[in-house]
Design a protein around this motif. Structure first.
Motif, mmCIF file in Angstrom:
data_model
loop_
_atom_site.group_PDB
_atom_site.id
_atom_site.type_symbol
_atom_site.label_atom_id
_atom_site.label_comp_id
_atom_site.label_asym_id
_atom_site.label_seq_id
_atom_site.Cartn_x
_atom_site.Cartn_y
_atom_site.Cartn_z
ATOM 1 N N GLU A 194 0.843 -1.194 0.000
ATOM 2 C CA GLU A 194 0.000 0.000 0.000
ATOM 3 C C GLU A 194 0.883 1.251 0.000
ATOM 4 N N ILE A 198 -0.122 2.801 -6.463
ATOM 5 C CA ILE A 198 -1.287 1.948 -6.192
ATOM 6 C C ILE A 198 -2.280 2.655 -5.279
ATOM 7 N N MET A 199 -1.787 3.567 -4.423
ATOM 8 C CA MET A 199 -2.673 4.265 -3.502
ATOM 9 C C MET A 199 -3.519 5.321 -4.219
ATOM 10 N N GLU A 203 -10.357 1.888 -4.529
ATOM 11 C CA GLU A 203 -10.267 0.816 -3.539
ATOM 12 C C GLU A 203 -10.548 -0.545 -4.170
ATOM 13 N N ARG A 206 -7.380 -1.834 -5.620
ATOM 14 C CA ARG A 206 -6.460 -2.303 -4.588
ATOM 15 C C ARG A 206 -6.914 -3.651 -4.029
#
Length: 252
Positions: A194, A198-199, A203, A206
């Motif tokens: 994380e 990718i952040m 959501e 992810r």
């Protein structure tokens, strides 16, 4: 060893400290009692991190803004850290990715940029860190931050994977070269963590990435930092030349 060297301040330098993983590594090393010197390009982020470390009770006398691709500035940053005591720990968390692109379709300028940031800067840093550590006493450890892309293939990521594979080779070779000097050299190879780009994803994205991992989730920067701190600590005194995957089982 004389009394003065035995009581010297133990210093840790962390390159690439302005990201989530670098931030967590600084906090972990600071909590272990090391005088921590964060280094990165983002001066504002570094000063914020330094304030947070001090507030948490860590010894962080300075943070150094440096472009890791500037050989002279990088050598000066290592020298500044070493001037605070014995350079006991160095963590090289430097690198940049690229958009997934087959090598045949990648401009050479982009390839060169990825290699310069992700590998060459680390090689230059290790050169300077080893020189400083040879003049120090007590346990000394270098920890590289590679990637699971450095131990396996990664579709469309030829430049990044090549650089991270090169870091693995640098880790193992430097471990052999410096073992008799008492300098241990290891690497961590994080999987989906994380942090970084990718952040910026939804959501749902992810969660999908985490779903590919045997443990069923992405890792956290704190979990990577814990692995780094262990490799840097006396608890890993008989560990050198290893690459520790921190990937929830993704590699296997």
């Amino acid at each position: 060893m004389n009394q003065e060297s035995a009581s010297a301040t133990r210093v840790a330098i962390v390159l690439g400290a302005d990201g989530r993983i670098g931030n967590a590594i600084c906090h972990a090393l600071g909590a272990d009692g090391l005088t921590t010197v964060p280094c990165a390009r983002d001066a504002a982020a570094l000063e914020k991190l330094r304030s947070e470390l001090v507030a948490a009770g860590a010894d962080c006398p300075r943070a150094i803004a440096v472009d890791a691709t500037d050989d002279v500035a990088l050598a000066e940053a290592v020298a500044q850290a070493a001037s605070l005591g014995d350079l006991a720990v160095a963590v090289n968390n430097v690198g940049r990715g690229h958009q997934p692109t087959p090598l045949a379709d990648m401009p050479l300028a982009e390839f060169d940029s990825v290699m310069a940031v992700t590998f060459r800067s680390v090689a230059v840093a290790v050169r300077e860190e080893v020189r400083a550590m040879r003049a120090a006493s007590g346990p000394r450890a270098i920890v590289m931050v590679s990637s699971t892309a450095g131990v396996r293939g990664a579709p469309g990521m030829a430049a990044y994977a090549a650089a991270k594979h090169a870091i693995v080779g640098l880790t193992r070779t430097t471990a052999l070269d410096e073992a008799r000097a008492g300098i241990r050299v290891n690497a961590v190879a994080p999987g989906p963590i994380e942090s970084g780009t990718i952040m910026k994803q939804d959501e749902s994205v992810r969660e999908r990435v985490g779903g590919y991992v045997p443990l069923g989730r992405m890792g956290t920067p704190t979990e990577v930092a814990a692995a780094v701190a262990w490799l840097a600590s006396p608890a890993a005194a008989y560990v050198t030349g290893t690459v520790l995957t921190v990937d929830g089982g993704r590699t296997i």
